[in-house]
Scaffold this motif. Structure first.
Motif, PDB file in Angstrom:
ATOM      1  N   GLU A   5       0.825  -1.204   0.000  1.00 34.20           N
ATOM      2  CA  GLU A   5       0.000   0.000   0.000  1.00 34.20           C
ATOM      3  C   GLU A   5       0.862   1.258   0.000  1.00 34.20           C
ATOM      4  O   GLU A   5       0.482   2.297  -0.562  1.00 34.20           O
ATOM      5  CB  GLU A   5      -0.929   0.012   1.213  1.00 34.20           C
ATOM      6  CG  GLU A   5      -2.020  -1.047   1.200  1.00 34.20           C
ATOM      7  CD  GLU A   5      -1.480  -2.452   1.482  1.00 34.20           C
ATOM      8  OE1 GLU A   5      -2.127  -3.423   1.059  1.00 34.20           O
ATOM      9  OE2 GLU A   5      -0.407  -2.558   2.129  1.00 34.20           O
ATOM     10  N   GLU A   6       2.016   1.168   0.641  1.00 38.10           N
ATOM     11  CA  GLU A   6       2.922   2.317   0.696  1.00 38.10           C
ATOM     12  C   GLU A   6       3.692   2.462  -0.615  1.00 38.10           C
ATOM     13  O   GLU A   6       3.748   3.547  -1.209  1.00 38.10           O
ATOM     14  CB  GLU A   6       3.909   2.139   1.857  1.00 38.10           C
ATOM     15  CG  GLU A   6       4.809   3.323   2.104  1.00 38.10           C
ATOM     16  CD  GLU A   6       5.723   3.089   3.301  1.00 38.10           C
ATOM     17  OE1 GLU A   6       6.117   4.082   3.925  1.00 38.10           O
ATOM     18  OE2 GLU A   6       6.052   1.920   3.603  1.00 38.10           O
ATOM     19  N   ALA A   7       4.280   1.361  -1.067  1.00 34.98           N
ATOM     20  CA  ALA A   7       5.006   1.332  -2.332  1.00 34.98           C
ATOM     21  C   ALA A   7       5.337  -0.117  -2.644  1.00 34.98           C
ATOM     22  O   ALA A   7       5.860  -0.834  -1.788  1.00 34.98           O
ATOM     23  CB  ALA A   7       6.281   2.161  -2.258  1.00 34.98           C
ATOM     24  N   THR A   8       5.047  -0.557  -3.854  1.00 34.80           N
ATOM     25  CA  THR A   8       5.332  -1.937  -4.228  1.00 34.80           C
ATOM     26  C   THR A   8       6.790  -2.084  -4.653  1.00 34.80           C
ATOM     27  O   THR A   8       7.479  -1.099  -4.942  1.00 34.80           O
ATOM     28  CB  THR A   8       4.442  -2.384  -5.405  1.00 34.80           C
ATOM     29  OG1 THR A   8       4.796  -1.620  -6.573  1.00 34.80           O
ATOM     30  CG2 THR A   8       2.966  -2.178  -5.089  1.00 34.80           C
ATOM     31  N   PHE A   9       7.229  -3.319  -4.706  1.00 33.17           N
ATOM     32  CA  PHE A   9       8.581  -3.616  -5.188  1.00 33.17           C
ATOM     33  C   PHE A   9       8.784  -3.006  -6.576  1.00 33.17           C
ATOM     34  O   PHE A   9       9.798  -2.353  -6.845  1.00 33.17           O
ATOM     35  CB  PHE A   9       8.788  -5.131  -5.235  1.00 33.17           C
ATOM     36  CG  PHE A   9      10.132  -5.567  -5.760  1.00 33.17           C
ATOM     37  CD1 PHE A   9      11.159  -5.908  -4.893  1.00 33.17           C
ATOM     38  CD2 PHE A   9      10.375  -5.645  -7.137  1.00 33.17           C
ATOM     39  CE1 PHE A   9      12.410  -6.307  -5.380  1.00 33.17           C
ATOM     40  CE2 PHE A   9      11.612  -6.041  -7.634  1.00 33.17           C
ATOM     41  CZ  PHE A   9      12.633  -6.370  -6.750  1.00 33.17           C
ATOM     42  N   ASP A  10       7.825  -3.232  -7.471  1.00 25.16           N
ATOM     43  CA  ASP A  10       7.964  -2.755  -8.846  1.00 25.16           C
ATOM     44  C   ASP A  10       8.020  -1.233  -8.914  1.00 25.16           C
ATOM     45  O   ASP A  10       8.773  -0.667  -9.714  1.00 25.16           O
ATOM     46  CB  ASP A  10       6.807  -3.266  -9.710  1.00 25.16           C
ATOM     47  CG  ASP A  10       6.898  -4.760  -9.974  1.00 25.16           C
ATOM     48  OD1 ASP A  10       8.033  -5.269 -10.137  1.00 25.16           O
ATOM     49  OD2 ASP A  10       5.853  -5.425 -10.011  1.00 25.16           O
ATOM     50  N   GLN A  11       7.226  -0.566  -8.094  1.00 25.56           N
ATOM     51  CA  GLN A  11       7.214   0.898  -8.111  1.00 25.56           C
ATOM     52  C   GLN A  11       8.562   1.469  -7.660  1.00 25.56           C
ATOM     53  O   GLN A  11       9.069   2.421  -8.255  1.00 25.56           O
ATOM     54  CB  GLN A  11       6.095   1.427  -7.205  1.00 25.56           C
ATOM     55  CG  GLN A  11       4.704   1.241  -7.781  1.00 25.56           C
ATOM     56  CD  GLN A  11       3.616   1.635  -6.795  1.00 25.56           C
ATOM     57  OE1 GLN A  11       3.783   1.522  -5.578  1.00 25.56           O
ATOM     58  NE2 GLN A  11       2.483   2.082  -7.319  1.00 25.56           N
ATOM     59  N   ILE A  12       9.133   0.886  -6.615  1.00 26.95           N
ATOM     60  CA  ILE A  12      10.419   1.387  -6.128  1.00 26.95           C
ATOM     61  C   ILE A  12      11.523   1.061  -7.123  1.00 26.95           C
ATOM     62  O   ILE A  12      12.352   1.919  -7.451  1.00 26.95           O
ATOM     63  CB  ILE A  12      10.751   0.799  -4.741  1.00 26.95           C
ATOM     64  CG1 ILE A  12       9.651   1.136  -3.730  1.00 26.95           C
ATOM     65  CG2 ILE A  12      12.089   1.349  -4.237  1.00 26.95           C
ATOM     66  CD1 ILE A  12       9.841   0.486  -2.365  1.00 26.95           C
ATOM     67  N   TRP A  13      11.530  -0.171  -7.629  1.00 27.47           N
ATOM     68  CA  TRP A  13      12.592  -0.569  -8.551  1.00 27.47           C
ATOM     69  C   TRP A  13      12.543   0.223  -9.858  1.00 27.47           C
ATOM     70  O   TRP A  13      13.574   0.523 -10.457  1.00 27.47           O
ATOM     71  CB  TRP A  13      12.520  -2.066  -8.841  1.00 27.47           C
ATOM     72  CG  TRP A  13      13.587  -2.522  -9.791  1.00 27.47           C
ATOM     73  CD1 TRP A  13      13.429  -2.981 -11.075  1.00 27.47           C
ATOM     74  CD2 TRP A  13      14.998  -2.544  -9.549  1.00 27.47           C
ATOM     75  NE1 TRP A  13      14.645  -3.287 -11.636  1.00 27.47           N
ATOM     76  CE2 TRP A  13      15.628  -3.018 -10.717  1.00 27.47           C
ATOM     77  CE3 TRP A  13      15.784  -2.202  -8.450  1.00 27.47           C
ATOM     78  CZ2 TRP A  13      17.005  -3.165 -10.825  1.00 27.47           C
ATOM     79  CZ3 TRP A  13      17.167  -2.344  -8.542  1.00 27.47           C
ATOM     80  CH2 TRP A  13      17.768  -2.820  -9.725  1.00 27.47           C
ATOM     81  N   GLU A  14      11.358   0.577 -10.297  1.00 25.67           N
ATOM     82  CA  GLU A  14      11.225   1.373 -11.519  1.00 25.67           C
ATOM     83  C   GLU A  14      12.021   2.667 -11.417  1.00 25.67           C
ATOM     84  O   GLU A  14      12.625   3.122 -12.394  1.00 25.67           O
ATOM     85  CB  GLU A  14       9.742   1.687 -11.773  1.00 25.67           C
ATOM     86  CG  GLU A  14       9.475   2.738 -12.849  1.00 25.67           C
ATOM     87  CD  GLU A  14       9.938   2.314 -14.238  1.00 25.67           C
ATOM     88  OE1 GLU A  14      10.215   3.215 -15.055  1.00 25.67           O
ATOM     89  OE2 GLU A  14      10.022   1.095 -14.498  1.00 25.67           O
TER      90      GLU A  14
END
Length: 237
Positions: free
Chosen positions: A73-82
């Motif tokens: 909900e805070e930030a997904t793995f994919d969102q951060i890695w992007e």
């Protein structure tokens, strides 16, 4: 590029001709991450845990580490890695106020790039320049993304040197890893060793480093949220 099975991550800069193969780089990076689990715990800032490592004989500066966990909900793995695995320096300029300018010096391969970053330091200290090789890798089971930054010396290459920012040269080395956990959360672990160069006393750097690196996490999450909010929603066909 040189092949070195004994490669160690330190603030000693490499010349582009002496960059080792990727495997020794990531072996050295994993070694640092393993060591962070036994480093001395420091304060927790903004929910970010910090640690300080001992200075090894080969190190030119003390190591520091921050660790945070993030729910989907805070930030997904994919969102951060992007944002960390693509155009890392460019994105950092957007959420780290101290970074004034970044320039790509050389794109060596899809996973290796040399960047020069100009940092604004508080008065009375002058601008600092950090030039680094950034190497990235994604692995599975569990899913993990890693970016290693290594200080680079461009003095022997006049053409590349022209692209480097001008100012007092600092050096930093870092290992940044995103790890997808079994509970669906993402662990974000970063270890770094650095020197700003010039006349800034080492004790000031060591004293303030943990709080400084911890600040980057809430700054990133706030920027990520704002960036995602500006993107138009995808309409399914």
């Amino acid at each position: 590029m040189s092949q070195s099975s004994n490669f160690e991550l330190t603030i000693t800069p490499l010349r582009p001709a002496n960059i080792p193969a990727e495997e020794p780089i990531f072996t050295a990076a994993e070694k640092i991450l393993d060591l962070t689990t036994s480093w001395k715990p420091g304060k927790t800032y903004h929910g970010v845990k910090t640690f300080t490592g001992p200075k090894r004989p080969q190190d030119g500066a003390t190591w520091h580490c921050r660790v945070s966990q993030h729910t989907p909900e805070e930030a997904t793995f994919d969102q951060i890695w992007e944002k960390l695995g693509n155009n890392k320096a460019v994105n950092e300029r957007e959420f780290i106020p101290d970074i004034q300018k970044v320039t790509q010096v050389q794109a060596i391969s899809p996973t290796q790039e040399i960047w020069t970053l100009r940092y604004k330091f508080s008065v009375p200290f002058s601008t600092r320049i950090f030039t680094v090789l950034q190497v990235k890798r994604m692995s599975d089971s569990p899913r993990a993304g890693m970016v290693v930054s290594i200080p680079i010396d461009l003095s022997a290459d006049p053409e590349l040197s022209k692209l480097e920012e001008k100012g007092v040269k600092g050096r930093y080395v870092s290992v940044e890893r995103l790890l997808e956990l079994e509970n669906g959360n993402t662990e974000w672990r970063m270890a770094t060793s650095s020197t700003p160069g010039g006349s800034i006393p080492d004790f000031l750097v060591v004293m303030n480093m943990n709080s400084k690196i911890a600040e980057d996490v809430p700054l990133f999450l706030r920027w990520l949220k704002e960036t995602n909010a500006k993107q138009p929603e995808t309409i399914a066909n």
